[in-house]
Scaffold this active site. Structure first.
Site, short mmCIF file in Angstrom:
data_model
loop_
_atom_site.label_atom_id
_atom_site.label_comp_id
_atom_site.label_asym_id
_atom_site.label_seq_id
_atom_site.Cartn_x
_atom_site.Cartn_y
_atom_site.Cartn_z
N ASP A 10 0.82 -1.21 0.00
CA ASP A 10 0.00 0.00 0.00
C ASP A 10 0.85 1.27 0.00
OD1 ASP A 10 0.99 -0.51 2.51
OD2 ASP A 10 -0.73 0.30 3.57
N ASP A 47 8.17 7.15 10.27
CA ASP A 47 8.52 5.73 10.16
C ASP A 47 9.73 5.54 9.25
OD1 ASP A 47 8.13 2.85 8.90
OD2 ASP A 47 6.93 2.91 10.72
N ASN A 48 10.75 4.87 9.76
CA ASN A 48 11.94 4.54 8.98
C ASN A 48 12.52 5.73 8.22
OD1 ASN A 48 11.93 1.89 9.79
ND2 ASN A 48 10.99 1.09 7.95
N GLU A 76 11.51 7.21 14.18
CA GLU A 76 11.31 5.79 14.46
C GLU A 76 12.30 5.01 13.58
OE1 GLU A 76 9.25 1.76 13.79
OE2 GLU A 76 10.10 3.25 12.42
N LYS A 188 -2.53 -3.35 15.05
CA LYS A 188 -2.24 -2.94 13.67
C LYS A 188 -3.24 -3.54 12.69
CE LYS A 188 2.03 -4.38 13.58
NZ LYS A 188 3.40 -4.64 13.06
#
Length: 320
Positions: A10, A47-48, A76, A188
């Site tokens: 996604d 994120d990342n 993160e 999640k």
């Protein structure tokens, strides 16, 4: 998303250096953040971020914070220390850390010592998460309720920032499977309706820790942490002096969630300019008891049912 073996179907990775990316794409991504800020969102967990170009983050964070200095960017990034520190240097306000996997005495001491005495102390703000949506630590999977209390007090008193993922307060620890550091029935993937008053919760501990952190400025930073001698590898003993001086918040934790541990330990009388035979006033910040320690060497026994103590030390006769 480009990290094998994970394939997020996604997500489409953008070409940060494509022919039309600079400045058009960069400005569009910045404007997405500014849109959320205009709606009152001031904290962003990224994120990342280490898998994206550092020059982009430096530019984008600078652009946003120039307009809104109170916006927070949380990195993160569970990756190598050099990259985590680079992200802090380019502008991230705070960062995930290795605390989630540090559960033995010496490795905790070594890690905090690195963060407080070497170069990162100047630019890296560690956020100690006890767990995350992606990480169900092995320690918590096997520790029972005492382990959750142990990890909570460590995170809340070692760092100026601590994080709790939903369900930690209820000691949620069921793993996806043997050897899996993930949650069964993860939020999640499904909605979890929780009973926050379920038996065995540690909400009282979380409430206490947050109250003490609001009350005592010494608990609002990691940079003042000092470790002291406790003659047992399962008991960690540290103090945090008040920025105004005159007192210290002292924390002792039994790291063994399954067995009682005891030890002789050293009261840091020298930090107050006192001789080894002197007395010092002690207030138990959890129970409210007040007493006096006489002499440098004391003894304690900590059980899994009461695995930690938080004390306020001040010279006798000083104001409470």
């Amino acid at each position: 998303a480009e990290y094998p073996p994970k394939k997020y179907e996604d997500i489409v990775n953008v070409d940060f250096y494509g022919p039309d990316a600079v400045p058009g794409l960069w400005q569009a991504l910045r404007d997405v953040v500014l849109l959320w800020v205009s709606h009152g969102v001031k904290t962003f967990r990224v994120d990342n971020p280490h898998t994206k170009p550092l020059p982009f983050w430096q530019w984008m964070i600078g652009e946003v914070r120039a307009r809104h200095p109170d916006v927070i960017f949380l990195s993160e990034a569970f990756t190598r220390p050099t990259m985590m520190y680079r992200l802090a240097k380019v502008g991230f306000s705070q960062s995930y850390t290795y605390f989630t996997w540090r559960d033995r005495k010496q490795e905790l001491i070594d890690y905090i010592t690195e963060l407080t005495t070497t170069a990162p102390k100047e630019f890296y703000r560690p956020h100690f998460f006890v767990n995350t949506p992606d990480i169900n630590p092995f320690y918590l999977q096997t520790s029972g309720r005492p382990g959750f209390r142990i990890r909570a007090v460590l995170a809340a008193t070692l760092s100026g920032l601590w994080g709790v993922y939903s369900g930690f307060e209820l000691c949620d620890s069921e793993p996806l499977g043997p050897g899996k550091e993930e949650y069964l029935d993860s939020e999640k993937f499904e909605v979890r309706v929780r009973d926050w008053n379920a038996p065995g919760n540690i909400i009282a501990d979380v409430t206490l820790l947050n109250r003490l952190r609001r009350t005592h400025a010494a608990l609002q930073t990691h940079l003042n942490t000092r470790f002291y001698v406790a003659h047992n590898d399962n008991i960690i003993w540290y103090g945090k002096p008040s920025p105004s001086g005159g007192e210290m918040i002292m924390v002792m934790v039994n790291l063994d969630p399954h067995h009682p541990q005891e030890c002789d330990f050293e009261v840091p009388l020298w930090e107050f300019g006192l001789p080894d035979h002197a007395g010092i006033a002690v207030e138990d910040l959890a129970a409210g008891h007040r007493f006096t320690w006489h002499g440098k060497i004391q003894h304690i026994r900590l059980t899994p049912d009461e695995p930690y103590r938080i004390w306020r030390l001040s010279p006798e006769g000083s104001p409470a």
